[in-house]
Design a protein around this motif. Structure first.
Motif, mmCIF file in Angstrom:
data_model
loop_
_atom_site.group_PDB
_atom_site.id
_atom_site.type_symbol
_atom_site.label_atom_id
_atom_site.label_comp_id
_atom_site.label_asym_id
_atom_site.label_seq_id
_atom_site.Cartn_x
_atom_site.Cartn_y
_atom_site.Cartn_z
ATOM 1 N N MET A 12 20.439 156.188 39.240
ATOM 2 C CA MET A 12 20.923 156.877 39.313
ATOM 3 C C MET A 12 22.184 156.881 40.032
ATOM 4 O O MET A 12 22.464 155.827 40.966
ATOM 5 N N LYS A 13 23.372 157.350 40.115
ATOM 6 C CA LYS A 13 24.456 156.809 39.908
ATOM 7 C C LYS A 13 25.369 158.237 41.269
ATOM 8 O O LYS A 13 25.372 159.492 40.755
ATOM 9 N N LYS A 14 26.817 157.735 41.461
ATOM 10 C CA LYS A 14 27.291 158.998 41.670
ATOM 11 C C LYS A 14 28.396 159.506 40.491
ATOM 12 O O LYS A 14 28.198 158.974 39.426
ATOM 13 N N LEU A 15 28.365 160.831 40.313
ATOM 14 C CA LEU A 15 29.029 161.204 38.868
ATOM 15 C C LEU A 15 30.410 161.183 39.262
ATOM 16 O O LEU A 15 31.503 161.514 40.364
ATOM 17 N N GLY A 16 31.437 161.435 38.566
ATOM 18 C CA GLY A 16 32.944 161.449 38.586
ATOM 19 C C GLY A 16 34.482 162.306 37.505
ATOM 20 O O GLY A 16 33.076 162.991 36.977
ATOM 21 N N MET A 17 35.113 162.451 37.957
ATOM 22 C CA MET A 17 35.651 163.787 36.846
ATOM 23 C C MET A 17 35.018 163.118 35.338
ATOM 24 O O MET A 17 35.653 164.194 34.727
ATOM 25 N N ARG A 53 35.393 171.394 38.224
ATOM 26 C CA ARG A 53 36.208 170.508 38.340
ATOM 27 C C ARG A 53 36.582 170.354 39.680
ATOM 28 O O ARG A 53 36.178 168.951 40.282
ATOM 29 N N PRO A 54 36.747 171.786 40.420
ATOM 30 C CA PRO A 54 36.467 171.633 41.779
ATOM 31 C C PRO A 54 35.406 170.447 42.568
ATOM 32 O O PRO A 54 35.123 169.591 43.828
ATOM 33 N N VAL A 55 34.205 171.522 41.961
ATOM 34 C CA VAL A 55 33.036 170.412 42.674
ATOM 35 C C VAL A 55 32.662 168.698 42.455
ATOM 36 O O VAL A 55 32.330 168.075 43.028
ATOM 37 N N LEU A 56 32.956 168.987 41.417
ATOM 38 C CA LEU A 56 33.497 167.201 40.968
ATOM 39 C C LEU A 56 34.515 166.767 41.973
ATOM 40 O O LEU A 56 34.925 165.523 42.473
ATOM 41 N N ARG A 57 35.763 167.115 41.928
ATOM 42 C CA ARG A 57 36.496 166.398 42.771
ATOM 43 C C ARG A 57 36.182 166.840 44.657
ATOM 44 O O ARG A 57 37.036 165.754 44.835
ATOM 45 N N LYS A 58 35.701 167.606 45.254
ATOM 46 C CA LYS A 58 36.197 167.546 46.579
ATOM 47 C C LYS A 58 34.181 167.442 46.593
ATOM 48 O O LYS A 58 33.565 167.207 48.191
ATOM 49 N N ALA A 59 33.292 167.815 45.994
ATOM 50 C CA ALA A 59 31.253 167.473 46.485
ATOM 51 C C ALA A 59 31.411 166.018 46.387
ATOM 52 O O ALA A 59 32.001 165.441 45.626
ATOM 53 N N ASP A 60 30.137 165.859 47.060
ATOM 54 C CA ASP A 60 29.837 164.274 47.055
ATOM 55 C C ASP A 60 28.238 165.107 45.849
ATOM 56 O O ASP A 60 27.574 165.527 46.061
ATOM 57 N N VAL A 61 28.626 164.047 44.313
ATOM 58 C CA VAL A 61 27.434 164.994 43.757
ATOM 59 C C VAL A 61 26.773 163.692 43.337
ATOM 60 O O VAL A 61 27.731 162.649 42.824
ATOM 61 N N VAL A 62 25.104 163.778 42.871
ATOM 62 C CA VAL A 62 24.685 162.178 42.575
ATOM 63 C C VAL A 62 24.010 162.624 40.932
ATOM 64 O O VAL A 62 23.524 164.133 40.976
ATOM 65 N N GLY A 63 23.685 161.708 40.078
ATOM 66 C CA GLY A 63 22.841 162.559 39.333
ATOM 67 C C GLY A 63 21.812 161.136 38.660
ATOM 68 O O GLY A 63 22.354 159.869 39.237
ATOM 69 N N TRP A 64 21.015 161.591 38.024
ATOM 70 C CA TRP A 64 20.134 160.008 37.036
ATOM 71 C C TRP A 64 20.780 160.436 35.567
ATOM 72 O O TRP A 64 21.474 161.155 35.149
ATOM 73 N N PHE A 65 20.960 159.257 35.416
ATOM 74 C CA PHE A 65 21.157 158.016 34.066
ATOM 75 C C PHE A 65 20.479 157.630 32.888
ATOM 76 O O PHE A 65 20.236 157.206 33.852
#
Length: 404
Positions: A12-17, A53-65
């Protein structure tokens, strides 16, 4: 290769652009959005990726890789909403999805818990989401807090003209008077979104082409209401109507009725559970009410510290169950300090109110009243305590018209 082997390598980690393409690919798969779907609403093939793009730019997004591959995700927008006149920080949940081959691993359960923990750290004491499955999100602690009503009116059923002193002007949807009027409305409307630039971006994400704003100005030239609409195939479509005064409501309906010779029907949405048929001279219209948005109290203590209680009642306590968040579990007893601020004690005083986090949320949002919730078995409490709860909680109809 078994599930255990897969789970051991998941991270689990944060997503970026840099994850934008994968974020978009997962969303399109989960919600089965095709290129044809996009083209039908006016999007070019690659525009949805740009739109996210605004989702990843302005939101806090976490995901499983799984290695470098994104397989599950959840995004949280930083937003604000009005709860009975108090402005709360709200975590807006969106972009939720998991590839089917990774289902039943408990990935989303853990993503939700992590996202809710981070919301609490950011003092986002409540969370909103649009439910693609009401039962699923109920199990995770969210509950319905608002409705949307769709209606259809024949041209012959349009209301008679009501004399008003102002007039309507047709303007661009982003005209400053429209934005100003909505802001005045939201500052006084229970459950409504306080729209910043991000919220407006999401509001117009899928509906923008052909849209017109009709603004009602009073005799002094002040905007007192507006409506978003478009006309297609002899139908007047209303996206939303907002008004600050009864005169503005009459003025906007006068404007709709002025299209009598141009349209056969008026169809639209109102974000309330209150039917409009009674307001019409011919009330034999079609109205359909659906549940719309769900909410969740992320932090019971933080939520109640800001809550505008109508009356102070302190001789009972809640016994709250929350299967996802342990800090919301247990006893909450209301006390007030010398300054009138609520202090939640953890000891049992007075009678108990047994309630889960879903029911606590919908009750204190005013969507359903304590007496009704006890009647259908969602609360265990005495008659006397229910009366106290009725006195504590303001009674206003929730209104939420956004989508993200």
């Amino acid at each position: 290769m078994g599930q255990q082997d897969v789970q051991e390598r998941l991270e689990m980690k944060k997503l970026g652009m840099e994850h934008l393409a994968q974020f978009n690919e997962l969303l399109r798969y989960v919600f089965q959005v095709t290129n044809q779907d996009l083209q039908e609403v006016g999007w070019e093939e690659d525009e949805i990726e740009q739109a996210k793009r605004p989702v990843l730019r302005k939101a806090d997004v976490v995901g499983w890789f799984d290695g470098d591959k994104l397989v599950s995700q959840m995004a949280v927008y930083p937003m604000q909403v009005n709860i009975f006149g108090e402005i709360y920080k709200m975590g807006g949940v969106t972009g939720v999805g998991t590839y089917p081959e990774y289902a039943n691993f408990g990935l989303m359960h853990r993503l939700m818990r992590q996202s809710l923990k981070e919301m609490r750290d950011r003092e986002q004491t409540i969370s909103y989401l649009y439910p693609y499955s009401i039962p699923y999100y109920r199990r995770k602690g969210w509950e319905i807090i608002s409705d949307v009503m769709t209606f259809s009116i024949k041209d012959t059923q349009l209301p008679e003209n009501v004399p008003v002193s102002g007039m309507v002007e047709r303007l661009d949807i982003e005209h400053e008077d429209v934005l100003k009027t909505y802001n005045r409305f939201a500052q006084n409307q229970h459950v409504a979104m306080i729209r910043d630039s991000l919220a407006w971006e999401e509001y117009w994400r899928w509906e923008r082409e052909e849209m017109i704003a009709a603004v009602y100005y009073d005799e002094a030239g002040e905007p007192q209401g507006f409506m978003y609409y478009w006309i297609a195939d002899d139908i007047f479509h209303m996206k939303e109507m907002v008004y600050l005064t009864r005169e503005a409501r009459h003025g906007l309906w006068n404007f709709i009725s002025a299209h009598f010779s141009m349209v056969t029907h008026v169809k639209g949405k109102l974000y309330t559970s209150e039917p409009i048929a009674f307001l019409m001279e011919d009330s034999d219209i079609t109205e359909t009410i659906h549940p719309y948005y769900m909410a969740r109290i992320v932090d019971v203590e933080g939520f109640f510290k800001k809550y505008p209680f109508l009356e102070k009642q302190a001789d009972f306590h809640f016994v709250v169950t929350d299967s996802l968040l342990e800090w919301n579990q247990g006893i909450f007893h209301f006390q007030w300090d010398a300054g009138g601020n609520v202090v939640l004690g953890k000891e049992a005083h007075g009678e108990a109110v047994e309630i889960d986090i879903q029911t606590l949320t919908t009750m204190f949002f005013g969507y359903k009243r304590p007496k009704y919730l006890r009647k259908i078995g969602r609360i265990i409490a005495s008659d006397a305590t229910i009366k106290q709860l009725e006195k504590m909680i303001p009674n206003e109809t929730p209104y939420f018209s956004d989508y993200f």
